[in-house]
Design a protein around this motif. Structure first.
Motif, PDB file in Angstrom:
ATOM      1  N   UNK A 230       0.827  -1.202   0.000  1.00 19.94           N
ATOM      2  CA  UNK A 230       0.000   0.000   0.000  1.00 19.94           C
ATOM      3  C   UNK A 230       0.857   1.245   0.000  1.00 19.94           C
ATOM      4  N   UNK A 231       2.149   1.045   0.319  1.00 20.36           N
ATOM      5  CA  UNK A 231       3.093   2.150   0.358  1.00 20.36           C
ATOM      6  C   UNK A 231       3.475   2.553  -1.069  1.00 20.36           C
ATOM      7  N   UNK A 232       3.559   3.855  -1.321  1.00 20.31           N
ATOM      8  CA  UNK A 232       3.767   4.347  -2.687  1.00 20.31           C
ATOM      9  C   UNK A 232       5.064   3.833  -3.307  1.00 20.31           C
ATOM     10  N   UNK A 233       6.119   3.755  -2.499  1.00 20.59           N
ATOM     11  CA  UNK A 233       7.401   3.320  -3.044  1.00 20.59           C
ATOM     12  C   UNK A 233       7.376   1.855  -3.448  1.00 20.59           C
ATOM     13  N   UNK A 234       6.683   1.031  -2.667  1.00 21.57           N
ATOM     14  CA  UNK A 234       6.575  -0.381  -3.028  1.00 21.57           C
ATOM     15  C   UNK A 234       5.736  -0.523  -4.290  1.00 21.57           C
ATOM     16  N   UNK A 235       4.727   0.335  -4.430  1.00 21.40           N
ATOM     17  CA  UNK A 235       3.887   0.281  -5.625  1.00 21.40           C
ATOM     18  C   UNK A 235       4.718   0.545  -6.864  1.00 21.40           C
ATOM     19  N   UNK A 236       5.650   1.477  -6.726  1.00 24.89           N
ATOM     20  CA  UNK A 236       6.532   1.817  -7.835  1.00 24.89           C
ATOM     21  C   UNK A 236       7.341   0.596  -8.254  1.00 24.89           C
ATOM     22  N   UNK A 237       7.800  -0.132  -7.261  1.00 25.84           N
ATOM     23  CA  UNK A 237       8.576  -1.349  -7.507  1.00 25.84           C
ATOM     24  C   UNK A 237       7.720  -2.381  -8.245  1.00 25.84           C
ATOM     25  N   UNK A 238       6.478  -2.472  -7.811  1.00 22.13           N
ATOM     26  CA  UNK A 238       5.527  -3.402  -8.432  1.00 22.13           C
ATOM     27  C   UNK A 238       5.337  -3.030  -9.900  1.00 22.13           C
ATOM     28  N   UNK A 239       5.177  -1.733 -10.148  1.00 25.09           N
ATOM     29  CA  UNK A 239       5.019  -1.224 -11.504  1.00 25.09           C
ATOM     30  C   UNK A 239       6.227  -1.636 -12.340  1.00 25.09           C
ATOM     31  N   UNK A 240       7.417  -1.450 -11.782  1.00 22.51           N
ATOM     32  CA  UNK A 240       8.648  -1.810 -12.483  1.00 22.51           C
ATOM     33  C   UNK A 240       8.679  -3.287 -12.834  1.00 22.51           C
ATOM     34  N   UNK A 241       8.229  -4.120 -11.913  1.00 25.33           N
ATOM     35  CA  UNK A 241       8.250  -5.549 -12.162  1.00 25.33           C
ATOM     36  C   UNK A 241       7.299  -5.938 -13.288  1.00 25.33           C
ATOM     37  N   UNK A 242       6.159  -5.278 -13.343  1.00 28.24           N
ATOM     38  CA  UNK A 242       5.209  -5.578 -14.415  1.00 28.24           C
ATOM     39  C   UNK A 242       5.809  -5.148 -15.763  1.00 28.24           C
ATOM     40  N   UNK A 243       6.469  -3.996 -15.773  1.00 28.25           N
ATOM     41  CA  UNK A 243       7.123  -3.531 -17.001  1.00 28.25           C
ATOM     42  C   UNK A 243       8.179  -4.529 -17.459  1.00 28.25           C
ATOM     43  N   UNK A 244       8.948  -5.019 -16.500  1.00 30.59           N
ATOM     44  CA  UNK A 244      10.002  -5.978 -16.803  1.00 30.59           C
ATOM     45  C   UNK A 244       9.397  -7.240 -17.413  1.00 30.59           C
ATOM     46  N   UNK A 245       8.336  -7.737 -16.793  1.00 32.49           N
ATOM     47  CA  UNK A 245       7.683  -8.940 -17.298  1.00 32.49           C
ATOM     48  C   UNK A 245       7.147  -8.703 -18.707  1.00 32.49           C
TER      49      UNK A 245
END
Lengths: 405, 371
Positions: A230-245
């Motif tokens: 729920x933390x904004x910085x972790x969300x950013x990481x999640x976004x990055x992982x989806x982009x990578x995939x």
């Protein structure tokens, strides 16, 4: 001292000023944002109608996509935004529900099969070549995940129609991707005479996408164990992982629709623990979603409309009848009222995002064949791009599930 | 409207009502599904009733008239099973607990019914904040005067009922520090708290007439008292309990109330007096805030002890009655809770400490409810 007096004032910009990509993108965002707010505040319509309207206006000046190949940078935006929305959608789909309520699975299968058959028959009857009708019918199975997820979250909708809409949309997008790949593979065999390809392509696609999706799901679950999503910085990481995939998906020639959808599904159904993160992954995701709607809104041209408008409308009607008839007929056994079944059928109207990507894939593989289809499909996409969100919104309001009256 | 006549009922029979949370199975927030659940559950033949409540995210079940603990447990089980089956069909979860730990009250919607809309008009945002979930226990009384005597006698035990049933430590995502934060929401209503002290039905009728003359109330429904008479059923209704996380606890609580009522009626260990209420709100607050560890001031002797200790003393005093009523199994559970396990608020806090995610806590609440 040179002849040109301006040369002394080297710090002044060139005349006339030349715009760059950033200028156009930012102008689009500002304009779409303004029109979106206008649609929402003035007319109580979903904001995406405003975004799509910008795309429609752009196309009216002849600057849209209009049947030619989608520019790779635009395709990237479409893929990214759709991936976010599909991943979100997958995470909302509880497959155990299909076991406790088998009528839902029946609704999903019948709705998709009937759409395929009715669109195929209608287009063939109207004189479209049967192979083109087949391809159009496969694509028409899908309901737009982008519109559904976006409008549902914008109006903070919750209830049976919303939940079932998300479930059925996720499933029919899945069927549509598979069906379209099988149809394309078959057409390919017709051309090349190699039947192994017909089976090998969908199999490769399904297996490969499932593997990448499982890897993404595993990575996200590992991340969630350590960080609060729920933390904004972790969300950013999640976004990055989806982009990578997504980039892996593109490199491996897999489906950009299936990977995020399956990853969400795997994540949701591999553990009972709820996954929670901000909608559309916060502001960055929001901008991508806005761009997605502008781009899909620009998929039309006067010429394409002239060729395909009537057929596109026929496709829309046949598809609508199939979806509506199924959801209404099976509303009782599946546990909702006829009224809710009606709302559900209407809410399944949008088609744009997923259909555009499937068309783009087809164009990439079989450009000549796809050319015959652009008139019908792009007309249908263009019309439903504006009507679709309104249909979803109206249906959710009538079902009393929209939290904004 | 004059006060209704007090109906006949068999003394010490029980009726249990439970208000339940309806949540989605995605993020476990409250969801609008009471219409759908009611429609599905109406196809089942049940011993009691399932009714709508103030907002679309709540549902209330009630048993028929129960003779004893086993009967109450069986009826609750049957209704629970039917509801859980219907909820599965809709992919929603059902949960006990006095509050939803993180719902946003402003997102709630008033159920489509004239009475709920009227209440919403009158109470404004309080009615949406009233998305809280309680257990009500009806006890049959031999007559109206006996009902009032029992009502004021049971008032001394209100802290017991609160501490035992408390299951609402979280409100809007925050640990309130209370065991039962739900009762703080009830207190916002103008006609909440204790019933006026009158031990005869004639006197009570006069009070009721005076109140209706002021135009403030129309019927008994307008009183949100901790215990109130329910003339049309011939019962008194204990309303301070949070909805527990399991039907077993709901049945045990009803059994405990039944045993205390029998003890009070048969042995008359003390005579209710207006002065008992001097410590009433203090004791009530201690129970809401600290649960079993709260301070209990004995209204007769002025002695101080913990609420837990007072429950254990009471359990000793009513033992013989619990055997007579076949409620000993329920009372044993109550004793276990006080001695070791703690109440449901303790369980919710512990689960949150383990999981760090309130949505996961609600999911586990749903599991406990459906088992």
């Amino acid at each position: 001292m040179s002849g040109d007096p301006r040369a002394d004032f080297f710090f002044l910009p060139a005349w006339p000023p030349t715009g760059n990509a950033v200028l156009w993108v930012s102008l689009t965002i500002v304009l779409a944002g303004l029109l979106g707010e206008l649609a929402f505040r003035r007319f109580r319509l979903p904001r995406v109608v405003g975004y799509a309207a910008v795309g429609t206006i752009v196309s009216a000046f002849g600057l849209g996509i209009a049947g030619t190949r989608i520019n790779p940078s635009l395709r990237l935006i479409v893929d990214l935004a759709l991936a976010l929305l599909l991943f979100e959608m997958g995470c909302r789909i509880n497959l155990r529900w299909l076991r406790t309520n088998p009528w839902l699975l029946a609704t999903s299968l019948i709705e998709s099969a009937l759409t395929f058959v009715l669109v195929l028959l209608t287009l063939s009857w109207l004189g479209v070549e049967w192979r083109l009708s087949l391809a159009a019918a496969a694509i028409a199975i899908a309901t737009s995940p982008a519109v559904v997820m976006r409008v549902a979250s914008e109006f903070n909708a919750s209830g049976q129609v919303t939940e079932r809409l998300i479930l059925l949309t996720g499933l029919n997008t899945f069927y549509a991707v598979l069906a379209s790949k099988i149809v394309f593979g078959w057409l390919h065999a017709e051309y090349s005479g190699s039947w192994t390809i017909t089976l090998a392509h969908p199999l490769y696609l399904l297996a490969g996408s499932a593997i990448v999706a499982a890897l993404l799901a595993f990575a996200v679950s590992q991340l969630a164990r350590k960080l609060d999503l729920r933390n904004e910085n972790s969300t950013l990481l999640l976004l990055g992982m989806i982009l990578l995939a997504l980039s892996v998906t593109k490199m491996a020639n897999l489906s950009t629709l299936l990977v995020p959808l399956l990853a969400g599904l795997i994540l949701r159904n591999s553990t009972e623990r709820p996954w929670i993160w901000p909608r559309h992954f916060g502001t960055a995701g929001g901008v991508l979603v806005l761009m997605l709607f502008v781009i899909t809104g620009s998929v039309w041209s006067v010429e394409a409309m002239a060729v395909g408008a009537m057929l596109g409308l026929a496709l829309i009607v046949a598809r609508g009848v199939a979806k509506l008839a199924t959801t209404v007929a099976l509303s009782g056994p599946s546990g909702i009222s006829t009224r809710q079944g009606l709302a559900l059928g209407v809410a399944m109207t949008p088609i744009s995002g997923a259909a555009l990507v499937m068309m783009a894939d087809l164009q990439q593989l079989y450009p000549e064949f796809a050319a015959g289809l652009t008139g019908v499909m792009f007309s249908a996409i263009a019309v439903l791009e504006l009507i679709g969100p309104i249909a979803v919104h109206l249906a959710l309001r009538k079902a009393r599930e929209s939290n904004i009256p | 409207m004059p006060l209704e006549a007090f109906a006949d009922s068999r003394a010490l029979t029980l009726g249990v009502e439970l208000e339940l949370q309806i949540v989605n199975t995605h993020d476990y927030d409250l969801t609008h599904a009471s219409h759908d659940l009611l429609r599905l559950v109406s196809r089942h033949k049940l011993p009691g009733e399932v009714k709508p409540e103030m907002t679309d995210s709540m549902i209330e079940l009630s048993t028929g008239i129960c003779g004893d603990y086993a009967d109450a447990l069986a009826q609750l089980g049957e209704i629970r099973d039917a509801l859980v089956e219907c909820a599965g069909k809709l992919n929603v979860g059902l949960s006990g607990g006095g509050t939803h730990p993180f719902q946003d009250w402003s997102q709630r919607r008033i159920y489509e019914a004239p009475r709920f809309h009227m209440l919403s008009e009158l109470y404004g945002y309080l009615s949406k904040q009233f998305t809280i979930f309680g257990q009500h226990v009806h006890v049959g009384c031999p007559g109206p005067d006996a009902a009032l005597v029992l009502l004021h006698g049971l008032s001394r035990f209100i802290p017991h009922f609160i501490a035992l049933s408390a299951s609402s430590p979280f409100v809007q995502g925050t640990d309130t520090g209370f065991h039962s934060a739900r009762l703080n929401s009830v207190f916002a209503f103008p006609l909440s708290g204790r019933a006026p002290f009158s031990l005869t039905w004639d006197e009570f009728s006069r009070f009721f007439d005076k109140m209706t003359r002021t135009g403030v109330v129309e019927s008994m429904k307008d009183f949100y008292w901790d215990i109130r008479p329910k003339p049309e059923f011939g019962t008194i209704e204990v309303r301070v309990l949070d909805t527990p996380l399991t039907i077993e606890k709901a049945a045990a609580l009803a059994a405990y109330i039944q045993c205390v009522a029998r003890w009070l009626s048969f042995e008359q260990p003390f005579r209710p007096a207006e002065d008992d209420y001097l410590v009433y709100t203090f004791n009530r607050f201690q129970a809401c805030r600290f649960g079993f560890d709260g301070t209990f001031v004995d209204p007769q002797t002025g002695e101080h002890r913990t609420i837990g200790d007072d429950i254990l003393q009471t359990l000793d005093a009513i033992e013989h009655h619990s055997i007579e009523l076949g409620a000993d199994e329920g009372c044993r559970q109550i004793r276990d809770d006080v001695k070791a396990r703690g109440n449901d608020a303790t369980w919710i806090r512990q689960t949150y400490a383990d999981e760090h995610l309130l949505a996961e806590v609600v999911r586990q609440q749903c599991l406990r409810w459906s088992r």
